[in-house]
Design a protein around this motif. Structure first.
Motif, short mmCIF file in Angstrom:
data_model
loop_
_atom_site.label_atom_id
_atom_site.label_comp_id
_atom_site.label_asym_id
_atom_site.label_seq_id
_atom_site.Cartn_x
_atom_site.Cartn_y
_atom_site.Cartn_z
N CYS A 116 -28.84 -60.83 -10.08
CA CYS A 116 -29.49 -59.66 -10.70
C CYS A 116 -28.99 -58.37 -10.06
N ILE A 117 -28.96 -58.34 -8.73
CA ILE A 117 -28.52 -57.13 -8.04
C ILE A 117 -27.06 -56.83 -8.42
N GLU A 118 -26.22 -57.88 -8.41
CA GLU A 118 -24.80 -57.67 -8.71
C GLU A 118 -24.59 -57.21 -10.15
N SER A 119 -25.39 -57.77 -11.05
CA SER A 119 -25.24 -57.42 -12.45
C SER A 119 -25.79 -56.00 -12.69
N LEU A 120 -26.97 -55.72 -12.15
CA LEU A 120 -27.61 -54.42 -12.41
C LEU A 120 -26.86 -53.26 -11.76
N GLN A 121 -26.13 -53.54 -10.68
CA GLN A 121 -25.37 -52.45 -10.04
C GLN A 121 -23.89 -52.51 -10.40
N GLY A 122 -23.55 -53.38 -11.31
CA GLY A 122 -22.13 -53.54 -11.64
C GLY A 122 -21.66 -52.52 -12.68
N THR A 123 -20.36 -52.34 -12.73
CA THR A 123 -19.79 -51.37 -13.68
C THR A 123 -19.76 -51.95 -15.11
N TYR A 124 -19.93 -53.26 -15.25
CA TYR A 124 -19.90 -53.87 -16.59
C TYR A 124 -21.25 -53.78 -17.30
N LEU A 125 -22.25 -53.23 -16.62
CA LEU A 125 -23.62 -53.30 -17.14
C LEU A 125 -23.76 -52.65 -18.52
N ASN A 126 -24.48 -53.33 -19.40
CA ASN A 126 -24.92 -52.70 -20.65
C ASN A 126 -26.40 -53.05 -20.85
N GLU A 127 -26.98 -52.57 -21.93
CA GLU A 127 -28.44 -52.75 -22.10
C GLU A 127 -28.80 -54.23 -22.25
N PHE A 128 -27.89 -55.01 -22.83
CA PHE A 128 -28.14 -56.46 -23.00
C PHE A 128 -28.34 -57.10 -21.62
N SER A 129 -27.37 -56.88 -20.74
CA SER A 129 -27.45 -57.46 -19.40
C SER A 129 -28.62 -56.90 -18.62
N LYS A 130 -28.84 -55.60 -18.80
CA LYS A 130 -29.88 -54.92 -18.03
C LYS A 130 -31.26 -55.48 -18.38
N SER A 131 -31.49 -55.70 -19.66
CA SER A 131 -32.81 -56.18 -20.10
C SER A 131 -33.13 -57.52 -19.45
N TYR A 132 -32.16 -58.44 -19.49
CA TYR A 132 -32.38 -59.75 -18.87
C TYR A 132 -32.42 -59.65 -17.34
N GLY A 133 -31.53 -58.84 -16.79
CA GLY A 133 -31.43 -58.73 -15.33
C GLY A 133 -32.70 -58.14 -14.73
N ARG A 155 -17.32 -58.65 -26.34
CA ARG A 155 -17.30 -60.11 -26.22
C ARG A 155 -18.29 -60.76 -27.20
N ASN A 156 -17.77 -61.76 -27.92
CA ASN A 156 -18.60 -62.48 -28.89
C ASN A 156 -18.91 -63.82 -28.24
N PHE A 157 -19.98 -63.88 -27.45
CA PHE A 157 -20.08 -65.07 -26.62
C PHE A 157 -20.96 -66.17 -27.20
N LYS A 158 -20.56 -67.36 -26.85
CA LYS A 158 -21.23 -68.58 -27.30
C LYS A 158 -22.41 -68.84 -26.37
N MET A 159 -23.54 -69.16 -26.98
CA MET A 159 -24.72 -69.45 -26.16
C MET A 159 -25.13 -70.91 -26.32
N VAL A 160 -26.12 -71.30 -25.52
CA VAL A 160 -26.71 -72.63 -25.66
C VAL A 160 -27.33 -72.72 -27.06
N ASP A 161 -27.18 -73.89 -27.71
CA ASP A 161 -27.69 -74.00 -29.09
C ASP A 161 -29.21 -74.19 -29.15
N TYR A 162 -29.72 -75.11 -28.35
CA TYR A 162 -31.17 -75.42 -28.41
C TYR A 162 -31.78 -75.34 -27.03
N VAL A 163 -33.00 -74.80 -26.98
CA VAL A 163 -33.73 -74.69 -25.71
C VAL A 163 -35.13 -75.22 -25.92
N SER A 166 -28.20 -62.53 -18.14
CA SER A 166 -27.73 -61.19 -17.73
C SER A 166 -26.24 -61.23 -17.38
N ILE A 167 -25.85 -62.31 -16.69
CA ILE A 167 -24.45 -62.44 -16.29
C ILE A 167 -23.54 -62.69 -17.50
N ALA A 168 -24.11 -63.33 -18.54
CA ALA A 168 -23.29 -63.68 -19.71
C ALA A 168 -22.52 -62.47 -20.23
#
Ligand code: NAD
Length: 358
Positions: A198-215, A4-12, A250-252
């Protein structure tokens, strides 16, 4: 595309007091005399001191957003139609409030540039045209709505977001001073949205290092403020605001799971609010998330929070069926939670038994 090539918020912008930079941030976005529209959470309706800090200029309009109920597609259409009739177009839409106002602002900004009705765009990648410029300024933290690519809406037939690359905000303003003094229960219900993500993301089957780091970071912040600290102070507000941001990130790249899938059904049928609904469900999800649920119970006890029980006690078969249909419609959530063969694991009977426990 495989990845997935996802769009993020532009400015924070982040920092205590950064809300006061809003005028400067908006100045270059004002075009051809078109107004900026501020959608303000009705919680602040009587707060003149705060309203005076909103940088209204010329023909700008302040709309008090009624979030007694979570946003409906019809409410989005009403606001967008009013703005189109009155101004033709606008320079931007700024949402100031909880997750409901974040979603409302995103959806109104989308409907300013898209034909038809908001309900037409509930789903994945259905939005056709770029939204008008939109800014999110959270006054509650936990949902992650400030960073997500969806805006959750209840329509005539379902509760589902407008998930699209045109949905994320162009700008977010993260000012921890704005979440100061949120009542304890509301703070907990919205904060737990983040913990549960966080729990749903960290224990989910879609997890990768990107999500894990934020989660993992978001989880650590939640544990610190709800479990390890004994007082709620400014540091807690700052940590919760960043936990919400990281939880949303993490959910992104992953998905939420069982608690969210089940609570969508409650919300659709009973109007149960998202934060408290997730808590009601998560309270009973030991079989899916044993450690997370045990820790959640500790946090509930430590913070003396009331979690309603028995809310499905008097429902009819037909009502259970409605909730089951809404919930099973959330395929990506179930797949993340249980894997590709989720349908054989989460039967209608098993889901009904789960609803009966709530
Ligand atoms: P909310 O926005 O529904 O607000 C809850 C209550 O708190 C409202 O009465 C509101 O007026 C009040 N409130 C707002 N700011 C306050 C403050 N500073 N102090 C005291 N009260 C305040 O609650 P929420 O939990 O932030 O958001 C839930 C909504 O977010 C739901 O509609 C849900 O569907 C949505 N959501 C969206 C996403 C997403 O990614 N887009 C993710 C999760 C949840």
């Amino acid at each position: 595309m495989k990845f997935r090539n996802f769009k993020m918020v532009d400015y924070v912008v982040y920092g205590r007091g950064c809300f006061d930079q809003l005028d400067e941030i908006l100045a270059p976005r004002r075009t051809n005399g078109a107004p900026v529209i501020f959608l303000l959470d009705h919680y602040f309706e009587q707060n003149e001191a705060f309203k005076n800090r909103i940088p209204l200029r010329d023909n700008d309009e302040l709309i008090i957003a009624d979030v007694t109920h979570e946003p409906k597609t019809s409410y989005v259409d009403t606001i967008a139609d009013h703005l189109k009739d009155k101004f033709g177009t606008v320079s931007g839409v700024v949402g100031i409030g909880g997750g409901s106002v974040m979603d409302l602002a995103k959806a109104v900004a989308i409907m300013m540039n898209n034909p038809g009705f908001a309900q037409d765009y509930q789903g994945w990648d259905l939005v056709k045209n770029k939204a008008v410029y939109k800014v999110g300024i959270p006054t509650l933290s936990g949902t992650g709505a400030e960073v997500s690519r969806t805006c959750v809406l209840t329509g005539p037939t379902r509760k589902l977001g407008m998930n699209s690359d045109f949905t994320p905000f162009d700008q977010i303003v993260l000012d921890p001073a704005l979440i100061k003094g949120v009542p304890k229960d509301q703070n907990f219900y919205t904060g737990m949205d983040c913990y549960i993500h966080c729990i749903e993301s960290l224990q989910g089957t879609y997890l990768n290092e990107f999500s894990k780091s934020y989660g993992e970071k978001a989880l650590e912040l939640c544990q610190e403020i709800y479990l390890h600290k004994d007082v709620w102070d400014e540091d807690s507000d700052e940590k919760l605001m960043m936990a919400s941001y990281a939880g949303g990130m993490s959910i992104a790249y992953s998905q939420v799971g069982v608690a969210n899938a089940v609570s969508y059904g409650l919300s659709y049928l009973l109007g149960t609010k998202h934060g408290i609904g997730n808590c009601i469900v998560f309270n009973h999800l030991e079989e899916f998330y044993p450690e997370g649920v045990a820790e959640f119970h500790k946090m509930v006890e430590k913070n003396s929070i009331y979690i309603p029980q028995g809310i499905c006690r008097d429902l009819t078969d037909e009502q259970f069926d409605t909730m089951i249909n809404v919930s099973l419609g959330m395929a990506p959530l179930w797949e993340n939670a249980l894997g590709k063969d989720w349908q054989s694991q989460m039967t209608r009977e098993r889901l009904r038994a789960l609803y009966e426990k709530l």
